[in-house]
Motif scaffolding. Structure first.
Motif: not given
Length: 341
Positions: A13-15, A45-50, A186-187
Motif C-alpha cells: 500500500x502507498x504511504x 486503491x488498486x495497489x491497496x487491493x492488490x 488522498x495524500x
C-alpha cells in the motif's frame, strides 16, 4: 535439490494508506467476505487491493501484514498463475475481423461473472483463502451486477471478494450493502510530491492538474501529452487564434485528454468568478482572474454544460475534430460576446 524461488515483487500500500492498512491487518481474522475499496481516482486503491490480495494469499505473512514475497504463493501470484486468485477487469469486446473494438474496456461482462461463479465453488488448491479482485465495481453492466449480487448474497466459504470503485454512486446499492466499505484517503500535497520524486520527475503542474492525485499525475506524465497540454492552456488563457487551425495541429490528441483539460479549466474559471481559488491550474491564477473579470457566469456554466454533455460520447466512434472545434468555438465565443456587448 530444488532451487529457492527468487523473491517476487510484492505490491505494498502507498504511504498515505498506512493507517487504513494497519486497521485491516489488526482485524485480519475477523474480516467480512467482501470489502469495497473506495476513494478518488488516482490515489492507489488498486495497489491497496492488490497488496491485500497478496497478503491474504501469502503463506508467510510478515508482522506488518505485508506478503513475504518469497513463498510459493507469492511467486505464483507474481507470475499470474496462482490457482486461488482471480482478477476481474474491464472486458475487451470482440470486434469485426480487421477492425479495432470500438467499445473495448467499457464494462465488466456477464460472461466474466459467470466464470467467476464457477471459480468460487471450487476447492482451494492451497487449503487457504480464494481471493477475487474486481477492479471496477462501478463498471458492471446490469446483468453482471445482478449475477455478482447472487454470489455475494450466498458467499461460499473461505472466499474473499475485494472490490474497487472510483464512483461509489454507480455501484448497485444492493452490492454496496453486502460489502464493508473501506474509504481510502488522498495524500497531503507535500506527501504526494515527495512520493512522486521517488518515482521520477513529474512536474508540480501535472499534480495540480490531477487534483492532487499522484497516480493520476504519473499517468499524465506517462501519456506524453505535456507539450500539447501547454499549448491548450496557453490558448485557453488567450483564446484569440481561430479554433479550426488549432484543431488541425491537435489532430492526434486524444479527445478524452482535451475534454479533461478544458473541463478543469472551466471549473477553475467558475471558482475564480466566485472569489475562490483555482484547484487544477493554480499557476495560471493571474490569467484566470483576468478572464474571470470579463466573464458572464451563466455563459460559463452553459459552456461547461456543452463540454460535459459530450462525456458519454468520448469512447464512441465520432468525428473527434468536429467535437474539438465545437468545444473551442463555444469557449472562444464567451469572450467575443463580452467584447461585443
Amino acid at each position: 535439490m530444488t532451487d529457492t524461488p527468487a523473491e517476487a515483487r510484492v505490491q505494498q500500500p502507498l504511504p498515505w494508506h498506512a493507517d487504513a492498512w494497519q486497521q485491516l491487518h489488526q482485524r485480519r481474522q475477523r474480516l467480512p467476505h467482501a470489502l469495497l475499496m473506495t476513494g478518488y481516482a488516482g490515489i492507489g486503491k488498486q495497489q491497496f487491493a492488490q497488496a491485500l490480495a497478496a497478503s491474504l494469499l501469502c503463506e508467510q505473512v510478515q508482522a506488518n501484514g505485508h506478503a513475504c514475497g518469497h513463498c510459493t504463493a507469492c511467486n505464483w501470484l507474481a507470475q499470474g498463475t496462482h490457482p486461488d486468485f482471480r482478477r476481474i477487469g474491464l472486458a475487451v469486446e470482440a470486434a469485426e475481423e480487421g477492425e479495432a473494438s470500438k467499445r473495448s474496456g467499457q464494462w465488466i461482462s456477464i460472461e466474466q461473472i459467470r466464470d467467476l461463479a464457477e471459480f468460487v465453488q471450487l476447492s482451494s488448491h492451497r487449503q487457504g483463502l480464494r481471493v477475487v479482485l474486481l477492479e471496477a465495481a462501478d463498471r458492471l453492466n446490469s446483468y453482471a451486477a445482478n449475477a455478482l449480487l447472487k454470489t455475494l448474497e450466498e458467499p461460499p466459504e473461505r472466499v474473499m471478494f475485494l472490490l474497487v470503485s472510483d464512483q461509489l454512486h454507480r455501484v448497485l446499492p444492493t452490492i454496496r450493502s453486502r460489502c464493508q466499505q473501506v474509504l481510502l484517503p488522498m495524500p497531503e500535497a507535500q506527501q504526494a510530491r515527495q512520493w512522486l520524486q521517488t518515482q521520477g520527475q513529474v512536474p508540480d503542474a501535472l499534480l495540480d492538474l490531477a487534483g492532487g492525485m499522484p497516480l493520476l499525475a504519473q499517468r499524465y506524465q506517462q501519456e506524453g501529452w505535456a507539450g500539447e497540454w501547454q499549448q491548450v492552456v496557453e490558448w485557453l488563457s488567450r483564446p484569440k487564434q481561430e479554433p479550426v487551425s488549432l484543431v488541425t495541429g491537435w489532430s492526434k490528441l486524444p479527445l478524452p485528454a482535451l475534454h479533461d483539460w478544458i473541463s478543469k479549466w472551466l471549473h477553475d474559471l467558475l471558482q475564480v468568478t466566485s472569489a475562490g481559488m483555482p484547484r487544477y491550474y493554480p499557476a495560471r491564477q493571474e490569467a484566470l482572474q483576468a478572464l474571470a473579470a470579463r466573464a458572464d457566469r451563466q455563459a460559463l456554466l452553459a459552456c461547461l454544460n456543452t463540454v460535459q454533455q459530450a462525456k458519454p460520447l468520448l469512447t464512441h466512434p465520432l468525428n473527434a475534430k468536429l467535437v474539438m472545434e465545437q468545444w473551442l468555438f463555444a469557449y472562444r465565443g464567451l469572450w467575443q460576446k463580452r467584447a461585443a456587448g
